[in-house]
Design a protein around this motif. Structure first.
Motif, PDB file in Angstrom:
ATOM      1  N   ARG A  77      16.130  18.596  -8.729  1.00 24.53           N
ATOM      2  CA  ARG A  77      14.827  17.784  -8.325  1.00 24.53           C
ATOM      3  C   ARG A  77      15.024  17.022  -8.557  1.00 24.53           C
ATOM      4  NH1 ARG A  77      14.666  21.877 -12.626  1.00 24.53           N
ATOM      5  NH2 ARG A  77      14.865  20.104 -14.304  1.00 24.53           N
ATOM      6  N   VAL A 105      12.073  13.887  -5.936  1.00 23.81           N
ATOM      7  CA  VAL A 105      10.717  13.638  -5.145  1.00 23.81           C
ATOM      8  C   VAL A 105      10.774  12.658  -4.215  1.00 23.81           C
ATOM      9  CG1 VAL A 105       8.760  11.287  -6.120  1.00 23.81           C
ATOM     10  CG2 VAL A 105      10.057  12.743  -8.213  1.00 23.81           C
ATOM     11  N   GLN A 141       5.850  13.583  -4.034  1.00 19.89           N
ATOM     12  CA  GLN A 141       5.706  15.011  -3.706  1.00 19.89           C
ATOM     13  C   GLN A 141       7.396  15.114  -4.505  1.00 19.89           C
ATOM     14  OE1 GLN A 141       6.187  17.268  -0.446  1.00 19.89           O
ATOM     15  NE2 GLN A 141       5.284  19.660  -1.130  1.00 19.89           N
ATOM     16  N   ARG A 142       7.526  15.974  -5.671  1.00 17.46           N
ATOM     17  CA  ARG A 142       8.124  16.743  -6.531  1.00 17.46           C
ATOM     18  C   ARG A 142       9.066  18.297  -5.415  1.00 17.46           C
ATOM     19  NH1 ARG A 142       8.030  18.732 -10.938  1.00 17.46           N
ATOM     20  NH2 ARG A 142       9.982  18.238 -11.898  1.00 17.46           N
ATOM     21  N   ASP A 186       3.988  23.341 -10.439  1.00 18.85           N
ATOM     22  CA  ASP A 186       3.074  21.824 -11.559  1.00 18.85           C
ATOM     23  C   ASP A 186       2.029  21.974 -11.911  1.00 18.85           C
ATOM     24  OD1 ASP A 186       5.920  20.262 -11.597  1.00 18.85           O
ATOM     25  OD2 ASP A 186       5.059  19.131  -9.568  1.00 18.85           O
TER      26      ASP A 186
END
Length: 469
Positions: free
Chosen positions: A140, A142, A146-147, A172
């Motif tokens: 994961r 960013v 945006q993740r 999210d």
């Protein structure tokens, strides 16, 4: 717990229930959040890996075709550089990959990068190394605020790999909704706990409220008040002890009242003899020697105080003995005007027009005694009565009696209504201390209230509130 020192018992029970509900809801919310968020995150991760793996298979088929000499079993053993399909470029195959939710697709083929969207330099180094060495990896991260979850899947040819970013926006949003729901559920549980605690404390403390009510009635002079909880398994002992104490107190007060009444009655005959004899002596005062006149005057004053004391003792013993009196409809303005003006020997009563026709159920003798005692008290011990006023308000009607004395100190304003209680700083030292106690008893008998304040222009103001229509 010191924060609850000033809180009532009912408030403490309510807060305890609220805290218990809050604690349980917090534990449940934390456990729910941990399980659900981990499950959804793992599901999203597995979905991203599955989609990227399927896209990698499609990329291999589109670029090399089904006749590729390389298979997983022969990978890195017999395969060298596989032959691509004629007329097919890497970008053509990359553009033809099935539509998915990936935000970016990049491929590393034959030591060259090909990308539709995204920059290879944004890939984590450990993810890059794992995929290029033949291991599927995810991480994961960013990118651009945006993740995303980045997935790298190795291709059949050594050193080649497909990389894709899968956005986590929907995940999210789902987790945010879950978070808000759990917080709202926690707050709702807290409110429900407080409501249940309030209800439970009300039910649990209802006998205590009854005890408080009965104890207050006894303190106000209703010695016949009793608790009805003697058969209660939990409060029976307390109720029986309280009722026994109240009964003993009632018998003791009744005995004292009978004793005071008997003594007062026995004193009336010799007192009348002494008063008559003193009146005879005072009628011939001019015939007495000068040296005897002053002692005779002093004796006359003391006999008058003795007469008032006996009358007051008879009045109090009558109340303590259980005299219920007789109630009748009286017009308050007429009664107050007659009693006050007669006691002062001059018109001193003012009645507001709206109070002229107010009536109430009253014992005329007791109510007349209240007004007469207050006016007499002002006339004899407070420089004279400045006026008596009858006005609507309070419980129904408000009666005020103003005097011209020095006033009553705040610390003495409750003590003067006790038996033989006289203010130390009020300048009322010649009273016997029973007149105002009788006033307080008679006002209470009528379900009224009395208190004393300072008059705006000096002196004391006695304020009586009585229920009237």
């Amino acid at each position: 717990m010191r924060l609850l020192d000033g809180t009532s018992l009912r408030g403490r029970v309510t807060i305890a229930y609220g805290l218990l509900a809050l604690g349980l809801s917090l534990v449940l919310a934390i456990v729910t959040w941990s399980i659900v968020s981990n499950y959804l995150t793992e599901q999203r991760r597995e979905s991203a890996i599955s989609q990227t793996s399927d896209n990698a298979a499609a990329f291999r088929f589109g670029l090399y075709g089904a006749s590729s000499p390389c298979t997983p079993a022969r990978l890195r053993v017999e395969c060298g550089s596989a032959e691509r399909r004629p007329g097919v470029t890497v970008m053509d195959v990359l553009n033809s990959l099935p539509t998915s939710d990936s935000a970016a697709s990049m491929v590393y083929v034959d030591s060259e990068w090909y990308s539709l969207t995204g920059r290879p330099e944004d890939l984590p180094q450990d993810l890059l190394e794992s995929a290029l060495t033949g291991t599927t990896a995810d991480q994961r991260m960013v990118v651009g605020g945006q993740r995303v979850v980045a997935v790298g899947v190795p291709l059949e040819q050594p050193g080649n790999a497909l990389f894709q970013w899968h956005p986590l926006g929907e995940l999210d949003d789902t987790l945010q909704t879950l978070r808000i729901t759990l917080i709202a559920a926690t707050i709702a549980t807290l409110l429900v706990g407080l409501a249940v605690g309030r209800l439970a404390s009300t039910l649990a403390l209802r006998p205590l409220a009854e005890l408080t009510k009965v104890a207050d009635a006894v303190a106000r002079g209703r010695l016949d008040a009793r608790l009805d909880a003697e058969e209660d398994r939990d409060l029976g002992g307390l109720a029986r002890s309280f009722n026994q104490t109240a009964a003993n107190l009632e018998r003791r007060v009744a005995a004292d009242a009978r004793f005071a009444g008997d003594v007062s009655h026995e004193l009336r005959t010799p007192l009348m003899t002494m008063l008559n004899s003193m009146q005879l002596i005072q009628n011939h005062r001019d015939e007495l020697p000068e040296a005897v006149r002053e002692p005779v005057d002093l004796l006359g004053d003391d006999l008058d105080r003795f007469r008032r004391l006996v009358i007051d003792l008879l009045e109090i013993s009558r109340d303590d003995g259980g005299d219920r009196g007789s109630r009748e409809i009286v017009r308050i303005a007429d009664l107050v005007r007659a009693a006050a003006d007669a006691t002062a020997g001059r018109p001193i009563t003012t009645v507001e027009p709206r109070a002229e026709f107010l009536v109430m159920q009253a014992d005329k003798r007791r109510l007349e005694r209240v007004i007469a005692n207050l006016v007499e008290n002002a006339e004899d011990h407070a420089g004279g009565c400045k006026g008596v006023t009858v006005a609507p308000g309070g419980l129904g009607v408000v009666i005020t009696v103003d005097d011209a004395g020095p006033g009553i100190a705040p610390e003495d304003r409750n003590r003067i209504f006790e038996r033989f209680g006289r203010g130390e700083t009020s300048g009322r030292g010649r009273g016997v201390g029973l007149g105002l106690a009788i006033v307080a008893r008679h006002v209470m008998w009528h379900q009224g209230t009395i208190h004393v304040t300072a008059h705006p222009t000096g002196g004391a103001r006695f304020i009586i509130e009585l229920p009237a229509k």
